[in-house]
Design a protein around this motif. Sequence first.
Motif, PDB file in Angstrom:
ATOM      1  N   SER A 112      11.146 -13.793  -0.188  1.00 17.55           N
ATOM      2  CA  SER A 112      10.369 -12.703  -0.757  1.00 17.55           C
ATOM      3  C   SER A 112       8.986 -13.183  -1.176  1.00 17.55           C
ATOM      4  O   SER A 112       8.834 -14.317  -1.649  1.00 17.55           O
ATOM      5  CB  SER A 112      11.089 -12.107  -1.967  1.00 17.55           C
ATOM      6  N   PHE A 113       7.990 -12.313  -1.026  1.00 16.97           N
ATOM      7  CA  PHE A 113       6.656 -12.671  -1.506  1.00 16.97           C
ATOM      8  C   PHE A 113       6.684 -12.905  -3.006  1.00 16.97           C
ATOM      9  O   PHE A 113       6.024 -13.800  -3.514  1.00 16.97           O
ATOM     10  CB  PHE A 113       5.655 -11.553  -1.177  1.00 16.97           C
ATOM     11  N   ARG A 114       7.465 -12.106  -3.718  1.00 12.75           N
ATOM     12  CA  ARG A 114       7.562 -12.243  -5.165  1.00 12.75           C
ATOM     13  C   ARG A 114       8.932 -12.806  -5.507  1.00 12.75           C
ATOM     14  O   ARG A 114       9.892 -12.073  -5.729  1.00 12.75           O
ATOM     15  CB  ARG A 114       7.339 -10.880  -5.833  1.00 12.75           C
ATOM     16  N   GLU A 115       9.040 -14.124  -5.544  1.00 16.34           N
ATOM     17  CA  GLU A 115      10.314 -14.783  -5.830  1.00 16.34           C
ATOM     18  C   GLU A 115      10.714 -14.650  -7.299  1.00 16.34           C
ATOM     19  O   GLU A 115      11.861 -14.880  -7.647  1.00 16.34           O
ATOM     20  CB  GLU A 115      10.224 -16.267  -5.477  1.00 16.34           C
ATOM     21  N   GLU A 200      10.010  -0.997  -4.257  1.00 14.18           N
ATOM     22  CA  GLU A 200       9.066  -1.801  -3.487  1.00 14.18           C
ATOM     23  C   GLU A 200       8.908  -1.319  -2.042  1.00 14.18           C
ATOM     24  O   GLU A 200       7.915  -1.637  -1.381  1.00 14.18           O
ATOM     25  CB  GLU A 200       9.455  -3.283  -3.495  1.00 14.18           C
ATOM     26  N   LYS A 201       9.858  -0.528  -1.541  1.00 15.46           N
ATOM     27  CA  LYS A 201       9.738   0.003  -0.178  1.00 15.46           C
ATOM     28  C   LYS A 201       8.871   1.260  -0.132  1.00 15.46           C
ATOM     29  O   LYS A 201       8.461   1.688   0.948  1.00 15.46           O
ATOM     30  CB  LYS A 201      11.123   0.307   0.396  1.00 15.46           C
ATOM     31  N   ILE A 271       5.789  -4.509  -1.181  1.00 14.31           N
ATOM     32  CA  ILE A 271       6.173  -5.928  -1.236  1.00 14.31           C
ATOM     33  C   ILE A 271       7.097  -6.231  -0.062  1.00 14.31           C
ATOM     34  O   ILE A 271       8.060  -5.494   0.190  1.00 14.31           O
ATOM     35  CB  ILE A 271       6.896  -6.259  -2.557  1.00 14.31           C
ATOM     36  N   GLU A 272       6.829  -7.310   0.644  1.00 17.13           N
ATOM     37  CA  GLU A 272       7.700  -7.818   1.700  1.00 17.13           C
ATOM     38  C   GLU A 272       7.616  -9.339   1.687  1.00 17.13           C
ATOM     39  O   GLU A 272       6.752  -9.907   1.014  1.00 17.13           O
ATOM     40  CB  GLU A 272       7.263  -7.289   3.079  1.00 17.13           C
ATOM     41  N   GLY A 273       8.516  -9.978   2.404  1.00 18.20           N
ATOM     42  CA  GLY A 273       8.386 -11.401   2.667  1.00 18.20           C
ATOM     43  C   GLY A 273       7.795 -11.524   4.059  1.00 18.20           C
ATOM     44  O   GLY A 273       6.599 -11.644   4.253  1.00 18.20           O
ATOM     45  N   LEU A 274       8.657 -11.446   5.054  1.00 21.34           N
ATOM     46  CA  LEU A 274       8.254 -11.242   6.439  1.00 21.34           C
ATOM     47  C   LEU A 274       9.052 -10.034   6.905  1.00 21.34           C
ATOM     48  O   LEU A 274      10.270 -10.121   7.063  1.00 21.34           O
ATOM     49  CB  LEU A 274       8.574 -12.458   7.296  1.00 21.34           C
TER      50      LEU A 274
END
Length: 372
Positions: A112-115, A200-201, A271-274
């Motif tokens: 995640s971008f925000r761990e 976050e979606k 917010i996403e990671g990849l």
Amino acid sequence: MRILLVTTGLKVGGAEHQVVALARTFLALGNAVAILSLSSGREIEVPNGAHVVELNMRKTPTGMARALWQARALVRSWQPDVIHAHMVHANLFARALTRLVRCPPLVCTAHSFREGGRLRMLAYRFTDRWTSLTTHVSRDGRDGMIAAGGVSDKRIVVMPNGIDIDRFRPDPALRAATRERLGVTADTQLVLNVGRLVPEKAQDLLIRAFAHIDAMPSARLMIAGGGPLQQALSGQIAALGLASRATLLGPRDDVPALLNAADLFVLSSNIEGLPMVLVEALACGCPVVAADAPGVGEVLYDQGTIVPRGKADALGSAMSDSLREGRGTPAQVAARRERVQSAFSIEAVARRWLRLYASVADTEPVVHAEVA
């Protein structure tokens, strides 16, 4: 090679699916795989050849101590060549485990971008010396962890997630059958979103944007996924008078079929990671409009439209433009698939992991077999 994968859980989620996909591919390539899940219960089918241990860890000092002792016994009996942990709780758990038993090299992956906030970043930084390497699934996420003080720039690299390219592919027959099953007529343009119904979606933003698109009156929106915001989003759809045009599909296990059926895939996330769902959409040849969440640009490049986060008007305008253009020519569909085929196929990614494992474990990876 004997690979122990440590995961927070095996419920539905992008990181969890990636752990299982890697396990399946590692096995197909001739390696031995064990999966250690901190929590109990599975919503994802685990490959038969994997040795699975579920800890049912309680969030109490006693529960954590018991779980660490069980994990210690697994490491001593199964004797992995490398341990690979995924997601923040599993990462910190695996690092603590190295204090209790002689462990092989440990690799920790952030998805995640925000761990987490300041305390988690401190925990990451304090335990960094107990791991061989930290990886992140995107460049944006790597940069974010460095900026937050979780890890130094010399101790973290980017390793993307992968998908089953054979499962996610253009299929005209599947498209026709799925549209018929969904009740989507030939003159209807289907807009699709896939993701957990969580803040976050930003599916509320997507619904507002869809309410104002000026492409075709017959356009329909379908959102696949479950989550705590289902009731709120359902109420929003009703309040905007979209009950006949917007549908919450709930959790689905037919995402490749839905992506083939769609005329446009939209990612509205903040917010996403990849965002692997974008990889899956491109692999199916589906046009994409996405908010500029972390990792989006790394996936799309020039194969989609990117708009600012949180801007319903910009999202709606981009959706309208894309729907006017249609799904595209065969060459455009092929170009979307080619964009992700070499970089994000699960076999290519698994082989990259095996080479990385070998580099930290000082042993040769097993890659004799071919993935079926």
